[in-house]
Write an enzyme that holds these catalytic residues in place. Structure first.
Site, mmCIF file in Angstrom:
data_model
loop_
_atom_site.group_PDB
_atom_site.id
_atom_site.type_symbol
_atom_site.label_atom_id
_atom_site.label_comp_id
_atom_site.label_asym_id
_atom_site.label_seq_id
_atom_site.Cartn_x
_atom_site.Cartn_y
_atom_site.Cartn_z
ATOM 1 N N ASP A 345 0.837 -1.192 0.000
ATOM 2 C CA ASP A 345 0.000 0.000 0.000
ATOM 3 C C ASP A 345 0.877 1.250 0.000
ATOM 4 O OD1 ASP A 345 -2.691 1.288 0.466
ATOM 5 O OD2 ASP A 345 -1.675 1.945 2.302
ATOM 6 N N GLU A 381 1.605 -0.449 -5.028
ATOM 7 C CA GLU A 381 0.688 0.636 -5.340
ATOM 8 C C GLU A 381 1.605 1.849 -5.499
ATOM 9 O OE1 GLU A 381 -3.454 2.517 -3.666
ATOM 10 O OE2 GLU A 381 -1.832 2.238 -2.232
#
Length: 692
Positions: A345, A381
């Site tokens: 993330d 990401e």
């Protein structure tokens, strides 16, 4: 208990069969106390000062401490926020290396190191003890009868098909999963779910965060929770809410059963921030252990944090001990829990240095040389919210990346926007304009149309606007840039024409996802028409909004499981769709990788690419292996039927129609090269070439 110096070599609580070694890093502490609790975590039994400090690791060995013992730390040092220090020994702290948590956080003002409500805010000091409302770490036996060398499926990147799911949300409403397993780790590997994965043809389950987490106080007060899990408090412990008992064993058992079925497990991991938030957040672990080491502090005023994440603070992997913690965590989940890889993330934050994102950061270097992590899948990401945070295409060759350029292009194209055929052509052929450098391959692009964050596929064609009132933020949260199309009506409708159009557009997106070069990622529930009622930010919705609604399964209008399976099988049958090499156009010797064709089957010119408001795209991808066939793909996002000719190539005498998204069955078996056909409005078609 007999206390000895113990060892600094392994952080955390390590049981060796005779006793337990405790080791905690803190560069700026003056003293560290280990607190032992009763079996319910309510009463502190003993407080023991760790006797040794070696290279900023405080450590001690207790010979009578065994698995099941609950513990926490109190760390002494200066409370001086303006210099970056926030020590407060009145606060019980979680061990960053805790492998299992016991109990839940019970919110109160005692969890803050300062006096809440004080006009001096965090410059004040709070002396209340928070231990009663804190979860406790538990000493465990890490082996637990599980092999550290379990065989993994080892799916090659080019064959990988990812299915993104939430542990609870996937099975909570699945009636063919036993009630006791619904919403748990065990539910993921229930026979009905494995059958479903096999029917879809997915190879790899990517789970939203399973690290232990804290529900924000503001959400709890609204009777909501951090449902998605992006609020980590422990990077080693599985979240207890996903298991009735012993979440570590439950998780490992689930991974083993999925592996037995040939299915990989990726974890979505959140190392970019923690649940402690900004300078006014609680003191639960890292902040009270060594705030100045764990977090990025503002150079102008260390009282405040550099916030690259939008969550109040950012974890500082520039510090070697913090980087060590992340690396130890990753290896633990691979070696002890047997996962097959990670999706990071806001991964840009992990590679930040003093001057921003660094392609040669210590994090990337550590990952690259690590023998354990060399064999697992790494997905970024590739952005955060800080300056220069958007880094799609900038990660090292070992990595794959979420490609939001694919998502944006395909959403815009199928919502009806014109003049996108050039952009769509690049996204359908692996996005070489982004990733073709530094020996990277098409697998660098993780293609997706929908993920947990945003509209589901059904909502993408049912809502023009977000409907997030249930989140309690007056519909201010969530993206306003959705490129969606409600097909003429906002939300559910009984209009048969609109229902049919929505289904067709969903099929188009699914077809393109599996025809595109790169790695496809499918959001759980999209195959059965799952809706979140227009909520595009269901992060706090642990209810029917956030859970997958399985009523569309076996429904004539919503069930696309077999269509997904067809697309996966087609992808297997045409290796050029999952090629390890970049596709190129017409070569000097007359051969080609891809031919872009006009409706008249002529090769496209620059003028054709600039066709005003163009919505028709047709192309042939040549075989990448001997004895395989070319595939001819036709996309028409327009509202009119477009006649076209089948390619006239000397090596193919006819073309066999594989599918047409406007039809449930293929009605035309074969067409001669050069013969006429037509692309229905808003359709995807594909043909295979029969050798001459």
């Amino acid at each position: 208990m007999r206390l000895t110096a113990g060892s600094c070599s392994r952080l955390g609580a390590t049981w060796d069969g005779r006793g337990t070694n405790f080791a905690l890093f803190s560069a700026n502490a003056h003293k560290v106390e280990l607190c032992l609790f009763d079996s319910q975590g309510r009463r502190e039994l003993e407080r023991i000062e760790l006797p040794e400090r070696t290279e900023d690791v405080w450590h001690g060995y207790l010979n009578d401490v065994s698995p099941g013992q609950l513990y926490g730390y109190r760390v002494h040092g200066p409370y001086d926020p303006e210099r970056g220090h926030r020590f407060n020994a009145h606060k019980l702290l979680l061990d960053p290396y805790a492998k299992r948590l016991f109990g839940r956080l019970v919110w109160s003002d005692a969890h803050f190191a300062y006096r809440t409500g004080s006009p001096r805010e965090d410059l004040s000091f709070d002396r209340r003890d928070n231990a009663r409302g804190m979860p406790k770490a538990m000493v465990i036996d890490e082996t637990g009868g599980f092999s550290r060398h379990e065989n993994r499926p080892g799916i090659p990147w080019e064959d990988t098909i990812i299915y993104e799911a939430h542990v609870k949300g996937l099975t909570q409403q699945r009636e063919d999963v036993p009630p006791g397993l619904r919403g748990t780790f065990g539910g993921l590997a229930a026979p009905a779910m494995i059958d479903h994965f096999k029917r879809l043809g997915v190879t790899t389950i990517e789970l939203l965060p399973v690290h232990a987490l804290i529900d924000d106080r503001t959400l709890v007060e609204k009777k909501l929770v951090n449902y998605w899990g992006y609020n980590t408090i422990s990077f080693f412990a599985p979240e207890p809410r996903y298991a009735a008992d012993n979440p570590l064993d439950a998780f490992r058992t689930t991974v083993a059963r999925l592996h037995d079925a040939g299915i990989e497990v990726l974890l979505d991991v959140v190392y970019n921030h923690t649940a402690e938030g900004n300078h006014l957040g609680p003191t639960l672990s890292f902040r009270g252990i060594d705030n100045a080491s764990y977090y990025w502090l503002s150079r102008d005023n260390p009282r405040y944090y550099d916030d690259f994440t939008g969550c109040g603070s950012s974890v500082n992997l520039q510090h070697p001990r913090v980087l060590q913690m992340v690396m130890d965590s990753l290896r633990y989940w691979v070696e002890v829990c047997h996962v097959d890889g990670f999706r990071f993330d806001l991964a840009t934050t992990l590679a930040r240095g003093p001057n921003g994102f660094e392609r040669n950061s210590g994090f990337f270097t550590a990952i690259r040389q690590d023998p354990v992590l060399a064999s697992v899948k790494l997905v970024a990401e590739p952005w955060d919210l800080g300056m220069g945070g958007y880094q799609v295409g900038a990660f090292p060759s070992q990595w794959s990346e979420w490609n939001d350029r694919y998502r944006s292009a395909m959403r815009r194209y199928w919502s009806g926007e014109g003049s996108l055929i050039g952009e769509v052509s690049r996204r359908m052929t692996g996005s070489s304009d982004i990733f073709n450098h530094d020996s990277r391959m098409p697998r660098a692009s993780i293609n997706h149309v929908t993920v947990h964050d945003g509209f589901t596929l059904a909502d993408l064609f049912s809502y023009n606007d977000k409907h997030n009132l249930a989140n309690g933020e007056d519909n201010r949260d969530g993206s306003n840039d959705n490129h969606s199309n409600n097909c003429g009506h906002e939300g559910p409708t009984d209009d048969a024409a609109i229902i049919a159009l929505r289904r067709q557009l969903r099929k188009n997106q699914i077809a393109c996802l599996f025809l595109a070069q790169g790695v496809p990622l499918l959001l759980a529930g999209d195959e059965v028409g799952n809706s979140q009622n227009g909520n595009n930010n269901a992060y706090c919705q642990d209810n029917e909004i956030g859970w997958v609604d399985w009523r569309g399964l076996n429904s004539e209008g919503d069930d696309m499981v077999d269509f997904v399976g067809l697309m996966v099988e087609l992808r297997k049958n045409f290796p050029q769709l999952r090629s390890r090499r970049w596709v190129d156009g017409r070569r000097a010797d007359g051969t080609y990788g891809v031919l872009w064709l006009t409706p008249s089957a002529a090769e496209m010119t620059e003028q054709d690419w600039a066709f005003p408001d163009g919505r028709f795209l047709a192309y042939v991808i040549s075989p990448s292996q001997p004895y395989s066939s070319a595939i001819f793909i036709v996309l028409n996002s327009g509202v009119e039927t477009i006649p076209f000719l089948l390619p006239q190539l000397p090596e193919y005498q006819s073309w066999h129609q594989l599918f047409d998204t406007t039809k449930d069955t293929v009605q035309v078996a074969s067409l001669a090269s050069g013969s006429a056909s037509s692309a229905p409005p808003r359709s995807v078609m594909a043909f295979s070439g029969a050798p001459a």
